[in-house]
Enzyme design. Structure first.
Site, PDB file in Angstrom:
ATOM      1  N   ARG A 178     -16.156  60.520 -40.154  1.00  0.00           N
ATOM      2  CA  ARG A 178     -17.222  61.200 -39.406  1.00  0.00           C
ATOM      3  C   ARG A 178     -18.437  60.286 -39.256  1.00  0.00           C
ATOM      4  O   ARG A 178     -19.047  60.208 -38.179  1.00  0.00           O
ATOM      5  CB  ARG A 178     -17.593  62.501 -40.139  1.00  0.00           C
ATOM      6  N   ARG A 231      -8.888  74.759 -41.594  1.00  0.00           N
ATOM      7  CA  ARG A 231      -9.889  73.691 -41.728  1.00  0.00           C
ATOM      8  C   ARG A 231      -9.488  72.670 -42.792  1.00  0.00           C
ATOM      9  O   ARG A 231     -10.361  72.070 -43.443  1.00  0.00           O
ATOM     10  CB  ARG A 231     -11.278  74.259 -42.047  1.00  0.00           C
ATOM     11  N   TYR A 261     -19.850  82.720 -27.703  1.00  0.00           N
ATOM     12  CA  TYR A 261     -20.661  81.500 -27.729  1.00  0.00           C
ATOM     13  C   TYR A 261     -21.223  81.176 -26.346  1.00  0.00           C
ATOM     14  O   TYR A 261     -22.362  80.715 -26.212  1.00  0.00           O
ATOM     15  CB  TYR A 261     -19.822  80.319 -28.226  1.00  0.00           C
ATOM     16  N   ASP A 279     -12.015  71.385 -31.938  1.00  0.00           N
ATOM     17  CA  ASP A 279     -13.023  72.432 -32.059  1.00  0.00           C
ATOM     18  C   ASP A 279     -12.656  73.559 -31.102  1.00  0.00           C
ATOM     19  O   ASP A 279     -12.063  73.312 -30.043  1.00  0.00           O
ATOM     20  CB  ASP A 279     -14.414  71.887 -31.718  1.00  0.00           C
ATOM     21  N   ARG A 334     -14.695  68.580 -43.750  1.00  0.00           N
ATOM     22  CA  ARG A 334     -15.788  67.946 -44.481  1.00  0.00           C
ATOM     23  C   ARG A 334     -15.781  68.166 -45.984  1.00  0.00           C
ATOM     24  O   ARG A 334     -16.679  67.675 -46.669  1.00  0.00           O
ATOM     25  CB  ARG A 334     -17.119  68.396 -43.883  1.00  0.00           C
TER      26      ARG A 334
END
Length: 354
Positions: free
Chosen positions: A41, A28, A155, A78, A32
């Site tokens: 973003r 990652r 998921y 993702d 963010r």
């Protein structure tokens, strides 16, 4: 035209070749915790627009390379791109993470799932990889990735994140044949997806098995590792004369490293709950190891970070086959300067480690 690699330390370490120092990158690393990421973003408007716009995905992939002396980049994307391409209606709810409008709950749902064509249904990922390879201009290798079949299925069946995995485990125990049907379909899609990433320019591949560690050993081997092994067997291991290393990572999967090493992969990610020296004993030189600093260490002082980096390096010991990384993704509230301290410490302490 893609330029020759100026820094191939990652690729050499993943193949257990000798390197002058331990290569380092961070899961990652495009994300963010960086203020420049937050700006892009905001420009994108929402997360999926950021993922599906190749120019923006390329930009945030490159951001950490401008700030830090890293030995690899990983394409910004993702893990849920495949289920989204299967028509499940991926969306993100503020504070609740990813969700699907059309979860998979029965045989009819599974039968309806299409096999995505990476060249069309996931072209935005391929375009982002090709553009990023060109922009990196040979500075460091570019890593492509996917979620594991078990993680994606989790998921897909749950309809989003879960704390108890009741729906997906319910299917696994009550209707194992149905679960295998879903996992097989997803594994085929992941194989096609990763091979397309190689064609687009990815120079190494990583499979993230985020939820494999929620299973018992017996169920992990049957419902998670089996399908990752199937994917490894179906991947292109060489492209344009260069070997494509494959990394498998199961969070909380340290107890199964010996079995993971038998899949034919080149390297295993190790989280911070497993000591690297013990991991090295379990794999017995069959694969390289990647990891495994606790991401929360980066909340500590610079001196503490340096001490913890040294402990990880000492735990691995001498000899080839180590890629330094966090044991999971970097946290969003970490001060980027603390990551710089970690990277500098890896460079300093690992020089001439071999």
């Amino acid at each position: 035209m893609n330029q020759p690699l100026q820094n191939d330390l990652l690729l050499r370490a993943l193949q257990r070749q000798s390197v002058p120092r331990t290569p380092v990158w961070v899961m990652r690393q495009a994300g963010r915790y960086l203020p420049e990421y937050k700006e892009v973003r905001a420009q994108a408007g929402d997360f999926m627009t950021l993922c599906t716009t190749p120019e923006l995905a390329c930009e945030v992939t490159l951001q950490p390379l401008r700030r830090f002396d890293l030995d690899a980049s990983i394409i910004f994307s993702d893990i849920l791109t495949i289920p989204d391409a299967m028509g499940l209606g991926l969306y993100f709810e503020a504070g609740e993470g990813p969700k699907f409008k059309h979860p998979v709950r029965n045989s009819q749902d599974i039968d309806k799932l299409p096999q995505p064509d990476p060249a069309s249904d996931l072209r935005y990922v391929m375009d982002a990889i090709t553009l990023t390879r060109r922009e990196i201009d040979g500075k460091v290798p570019l890593i492509g990735f996917s979620g594991s079949p078990w993680t994606l299925a989790t998921y897909m069946v749950e309809g989003g994140g879960s704390k108890d995995f009741a729906k997906v485990k319910g299917m696994m125990f009550a209707e194992p044949a149905l679960m295998h049907q879903l996992l097989n379909k997803v594994a085929n899609a992941v194989t096609d997806y990763l091979n397309a990433q190689v064609e687009a320019g990815a120079q190494a591949l990583m499979i993230f098995d985020t939820w494999g560690g929620t299973l018992s050993r017996e169920r992990y081997l049957e419902f998670s590792l089996h399908y990752m092994e199937k994917i490894v067997a179906g991947l292109k291991r060489e492209h344009e004369g260069n070997k494509i290393p494959i990394v498998l990572f199961t969070k909380n999967g340290g107890q199964w490293l010996d079995k993971m090493a038998e899949t034919g992969c080149d390297a295993l990610g190790v989280d911070w709950t497993t000591d690297l020296s013990q991991a090295r004993e379990r794999v017995n030189g069959r694969v390289a190891l990647q990891g495994n600093l606790d991401p929360s260490v980066l909340y500590g002082s610079p001196d503490l970070i340096r001490d913890e980096v040294r402990k990880v390096l000492d735990s691995y010991g001498t000899g080839p086959g180590h890629v330094f990384n966090l044991g999971h993704g970097i946290h969003q509230f970490v001060d980027p300067d603390r990551l710089g301290v970690m990277i500098d410490a890896v460079h300093e302490f690992s020089a001439k480690a071999d």
